[in-house]
Design an enzyme around this catalytic site. Structure first.
Site, mmCIF file in Angstrom:
data_model
loop_
_atom_site.group_PDB
_atom_site.id
_atom_site.type_symbol
_atom_site.label_atom_id
_atom_site.label_comp_id
_atom_site.label_asym_id
_atom_site.label_seq_id
_atom_site.Cartn_x
_atom_site.Cartn_y
_atom_site.Cartn_z
ATOM 1 C CG ASP A 90 -14.579 15.992 -41.981
ATOM 2 O OD1 ASP A 90 -13.255 15.549 -42.977
ATOM 3 O OD2 ASP A 90 -15.463 16.933 -42.043
ATOM 4 C CB VAL B 94 -1.053 0.260 1.276
ATOM 5 C CG1 VAL B 94 -1.743 1.444 1.391
ATOM 6 C CG2 VAL B 94 -2.061 -0.796 0.972
ATOM 7 C CB ALA B 95 4.086 2.050 2.249
ATOM 8 C CG ASP C 2 1.088 14.154 -0.294
ATOM 9 O OD1 ASP C 2 1.347 14.701 0.729
ATOM 10 O OD2 ASP C 2 1.668 13.094 -0.530
ATOM 11 C CG ASP D 201 -12.228 21.152 -41.813
ATOM 12 O OD1 ASP D 201 -11.552 21.829 -41.378
ATOM 13 O OD2 ASP D 201 -13.471 21.165 -41.639
ATOM 14 C CG ASP E 28 -17.821 20.914 -41.464
ATOM 15 O OD1 ASP E 28 -17.444 20.251 -41.540
ATOM 16 O OD2 ASP E 28 -17.873 22.001 -41.931
#
Length: 939
Positions: free
Chosen positions: A664, A311-312, A759, A358, A660
């Site tokens: 495309d 875990v550390a 932290d 484009d 668009d």
């Protein structure tokens, strides 16, 4: 959602041998006469009956395109637990629960640890899911392009129905401005023209007819219209022959759905990092378990100890910190009109090395504008851009008749602002530009049309390249007004207007007109000529209306570039990003626009058409991409775009693609970063992309790239911050193990309190550091650059090592100062509780100074300003305050087995933190010194 007539691909048109039969193949439909169309499609000039339509809907399904690749909520939530960190922590939690069940007697701390690890996993998953779901829901709220309603004939009556209810055989009624709801064959057409940009990428309107056409590709059949396109002029009736996924729109949808979604560079690097961390954590835990078991420690206690070591080493707060940091980037981009649907795509933008863009709407304003006229033997500039009739002509007198005639030869309409919409054109955009120019010259089109009503017309034809209208003048005579391609129109002229006087067209004056047209075309303008003549009656034949004309002048127009694009292109050049224009437009049009915005600066850029691309094999394409500096790909199909994107990716480039239209979408999905247009884009394009530009501007891409680079740098900052304290957590455990101390210097629950309590907020504050000024003055980072480079690992070890030395010193100092033999220490020994409190507090305090240290790579933090990121200072104070509560509050002391610290303890810990900051400042000074020395040697 099927087509009863073709399999979805672009089928060639062919003649049907013999009599027309019901259910003839789609390849035959364009070549059929109108009467045969109704037979083949089993329709009627009165439309389908309601019962027949209902039956066909059951057979063929609704006229819908399903959203591809969109998972339900629960699978998306479950995917948050598939991350390797999450899998490791879930396994650790399960094992800890099992250990608690096997313990005799059971230790409540073991149960606390199990629940704490499980809570970490749930928190990370919740944050990640919430951020991505929020962005996706925002993207789904954008308006759809495919029409929701349409007009059809049913049982001879016109009805307005939901577009999803259309079936093959329906007779659709279309007017200028309508979006086409399905793939249809025209059976009536009056001056009809369509904009096929969504399918082909070409922005010019294309005329449509109802007559049969010769065999050819289906998309080029002039008597067919397709879902997702717009009727920009005229009226039409059309019979539906394909719906839903069976349409050409649906073909592109299937091509897009089949394209794999690319992993972002950060996804690949985080996955690799997780594998390495998991391997180190498991190996370290296993080694320590093997070392401690022979010493006589209880098996379960030793197992829980090894689990604590694992875990550390796992940065439990990293997934949540990474998600929220990316979300901060998402929100910053949204404020700059760039909506990111996937969090990890934020960072990928920062590593973009190639942008395939484009043209229409992204680099340009998608608003044709007349900017220069030639009349009376001289050029006349116009001011103003776009469809707003704001601007003026330098000398309106000689050009007023020219623009009046042009306006009277138009089908389009200029629509004034309404609500949130500004000025817009209903119909062909080229004609819209002429109407705006006429308004700037003082011509009131509505008044002129009332004074000279239209009595006849000859629609534009791609063979003649002309259009003409006949109008009754106020004196009851009739006049024809003609516009079209300059050379074709000039060939039909016998005179030219000179200051209102009809002057015979000589060879010299004809050459003058040709030179003027060439001059305008050489500036990248689209040139139209305008002429007129008196006719004898209201219904003149075509040859009479378009012969013996008097030329009034020439108009030069273009789609103006967005004003911010050139600076954005320059920024990309400075940032080392290559821009390649990929468009369906004509090469000359594409090159003209590319020069205006700065994509092309060389006299001879490499211009490649789709047909030329087809002739290249993979090696030839690779050589083209390697050798061509400024590259324009024109007349490109969806398959061409995907091939180019793939070729760039195989060369190690990180590719962003803009678009668009539905054409495309495959390339958008296959790219590393697909960027769709939010205002003008189609549903398919927005669905395929991971980023949507709400303002459709290329400049927003450049801003997003800068923010993406800033996000990556910030990610590295908080990775150094998070992993350096993991060393400070692990080293004391290793030291205790190999010195034979029976207890751990820091417990797993304390580690979780540091990782998630003290932290997280400072790490988030580091992730929110503002974008540095020179971020776009550096080249993009290589695609395969590791997140944990040698420099990053060096800083982690340097800063983590200093922290580890400090906490080891305070721990063993407390143990030694107590005078108690190591073998006599228990979890309840006051000196032990004080020692592990010092270790936890030492890490928290040193992390406060560490956060200040990692804000810059080389610059002194004092020069950058200690208080320039107040959120970081505040977050560090919150972490220290939480540590104080753990030390002094009795309920938290019971949970964490801690003891109160005195003022001397805090002063010692602050001294170690200040030492860390001083050491990092010395390191930065040495780096700056070496850089200065190397520059001096270079000179």
């Amino acid at each position: 959602m099927t087509s009863v007539l073709h399999g979805g691909g672009p089928a060639p048109c062919g003649a049907v041998p013999g009599p027309v039969e019901p259910g003839a193949p789609a390849s035959a439909v364009p070549s059929l006469p109108v009467s045969g169309v109704f037979v083949a499609l089993e329709g009627s000039p009165r439309g389908l009956g309601a019962a027949e339509a209902a039956g066909r809907r059951i057979s063929h399904g609704t006229n819908d395109l399903p959203a591809f690749g969109r998972r339900r909520i629960w699978p998306r939530l479950a995917a948050q637990f598939a991350d390797l960190f999450a899998v490791m922590l879930l396994a650790a939690s399960a094992i800890t629960f099992l250990s608690y069940g096997l313990e005799q007697p059971r230790d409540p701390a073991t149960l606390q640890l199990a629940f704490a690890i499980l809570a970490v996993v749930l928190l990370n998953a919740g944050i990640g899911f919430a951020q991505e779901y929020s962005a996706e829901r925002t993207a789904q709220s954008l308006q759809a392009m495919v029409p929701r309603t349409c007009r059809v004939l049913r049982d001879g009556e016109r009805q307005e129905l939901p577009a999803r209810d259309l079936v093959p055989g329906d007779l659709v009624v279309l007017e200028a401005g309508d979006a086409v709801p399905a793939d249809c064959r025209l059976v009536e057409a009056q001056e009809a023209a369509v904009n096929n940009a969504a399918l082909t990428g070409e922005s010019d309107a294309v005329a449509r007819v109802a007559d049969a056409v010769p065999p050819g590709p289906l998309l080029e059949a002039r008597n067919c219209v397709f879902m997702g396109t717009d009727l920009v002029a005229g009226t039409a009736k059309a019979v539906v022959f394909a719906t839903g996924a069976g349409t050409e729109f649906g073909r592109l949808f299937r091509l897009t759905a089949a394209a794999p979604r690319q992993q972002t560079p950060l996804q690949r690097q985080v996955a690799a990092m997780a594998r390495r961390v998991a391997g180190v954590a498991l190996a370290t835990g296993a080694v320590l378990f093997a070392v401690r078991v022979p010493s006589g420690q209880p098996f379960v206690d030793t197992f829980v100890f090894a689990l604590g070591v694992m875990v550390a080493l796992v940065p439990e707060g990293l997934p949540a910190t990474l998600s929220v940091s990316l979300a901060i980037g998402v929100r910053r981009m949204a404020r700059r009109h760039a909506l990111v649907k996937q969090l990890l795509a934020v960072e990928a933008l920062g590593s973009t090395s190639v942008v395939c863009t484009d043209k229409t709407g992204t680099l340009t304003q998608a608003e044709m504008t007349v900017v220069r006229l030639w009349a009376d033997g001289a050029y006349h500039p116009l001011t103003g851009v776009g469809y707003a009739p704001v601007g003026e002509v330098a000398d309106a007198g000689p050009v007023r008749e020219l623009l009046r005639a042009a306006a009277l030869c138009c089908d389009a309409r200029l629509v004034p602002p309404s609500g949130p919409l500004g000025w817009r054109v209903l119909g062909d955009t080229t004609e819209g530009a002429l109407l705006v120019a006429a308004a700037k010259a003082g011509v009131d089109t509505a008044v002129e049309e009332a004074r000279s009503p239209r009595v006849a017309e000859h629609p534009f034809d791609s063979v003649r390249k002309l259009m003409s209208t006949v109008r009754r003048e106020p004196d009851d005579t009739y006049a024809a007004y003609v516009k079209g391609a300059p050379l074709e129109l000039l060939a039909r002229c016998v005179a030219v207007d000179r200051n209102g006087t009809r002057t015979p067209l000589t060879d010299a004056s004809r050459a003058e007109v040709v030179a003027a047209a060439d001059e305008l075309a050489g500036q990248g303008l689209r040139v139209l000529a305008v002429a007129t003549r008196r006719v004898s009656g209201p219904r003149p034949a075509l040859d009479d209306a378009e012969s013996e004309l008097t030329l009034l002048g020439l108009t030069g127009m273009y789609d103006p570039p967005r004003p911010e694009v050139r600076d954005a292109v320059d920024a990309c050049r400075r940032a080392g990003i290559r821009i390649v224009m990929v468009t369906g437009d004509h090469p000359l049009t594409a090159e003209a626009v590319a020069r205006r915005v700065g994509i092309v600066r060389a006299p001879d850029p490499t211009v490649v058409t789709g047909a030329a691309l087809d002739a290249l094999d993979d090696a030839g394409l690779d050589a083209l991409l390697d050798g061509a500096g400024e590259l324009l790909l024109c007349r490109a199909s969806p398959e061409h775009k995907m091939r180019v994107v793939t070729a760039f990716q195989q060369r190690g480039e990180v590719v962003a693609v803009t678009g668009d239209g539905a054409n495309d979408a495959p390339a958008l999905k296959h790219a590393d970063i697909g960027v769709a247009m939010g205002a003008s884009g189609t549903d398919v394009a927005r669905e395929a992309a991971v980023m949507v530009l709400l303002d459709d501007s290329f400049a927003s891409i450049t801003t997003a790239v800068g923010l993406g680079r800033s996000v990556y740098r910030n990610i590295r900052k908080f990775l150094i911050y998070l992993f350096s304290h993991n060393i400070a957590e692990l080293v004391p455990i290793l030291a205790a193990t190999f010195t034979g101390f029976p207890l751990v210097p820091i417990t797993a629950v304390q580690i979780l309190a540091i990782d998630l309590g003290s932290d997280v907020l400072p790490a988030l504050a580091l992730g929110a550091e503002p974008m540095e000024k020179d971020v776009m003055d550096r080249p993009p980072r290589p695609r395969h650059e590791r997140l944990f480079s040698a420099g990053v690992m060096g800083r982690i070890c340097f800063l983590g090592g200093i922290q580890a030395l400090g906490v080891c010193a305070v721990f063993f100092w407390h143990i030694h100062a107590s005078g108690i033999p190591a073998a006599d220490f228990t979890k309840d020994t006051p000196a032990y509780r004080e020692a592990i409190t010092m270790v936890q507090a030492g890490i928290v305090v040193s992390q406060f100074f560490n956060a200040l240290a990692v804000r810059t790579d080389r610059q002194s933090v004092f020069r950058a300003g200690l208080l320039s990121n107040p959120w970081l200072i505040g977050a560090g104070c919150v972490g220290i305050g939480l540590m104080a509560a753990i030390s002094y509050a009795p309920p938290l002391q019971a949970v964490f087995d801690t003891a109160p610290l005195n003022a001397t303890d805090w002063a010692v810990l602050a001294g170690f933190g200040a030492l860390l900051l001083a050491a990092e400042e010395v390191r930065k000074w040495m780096v700056r010194l070496r850089r200065t020395s190397s520059k001096g040697e270079g000179r």
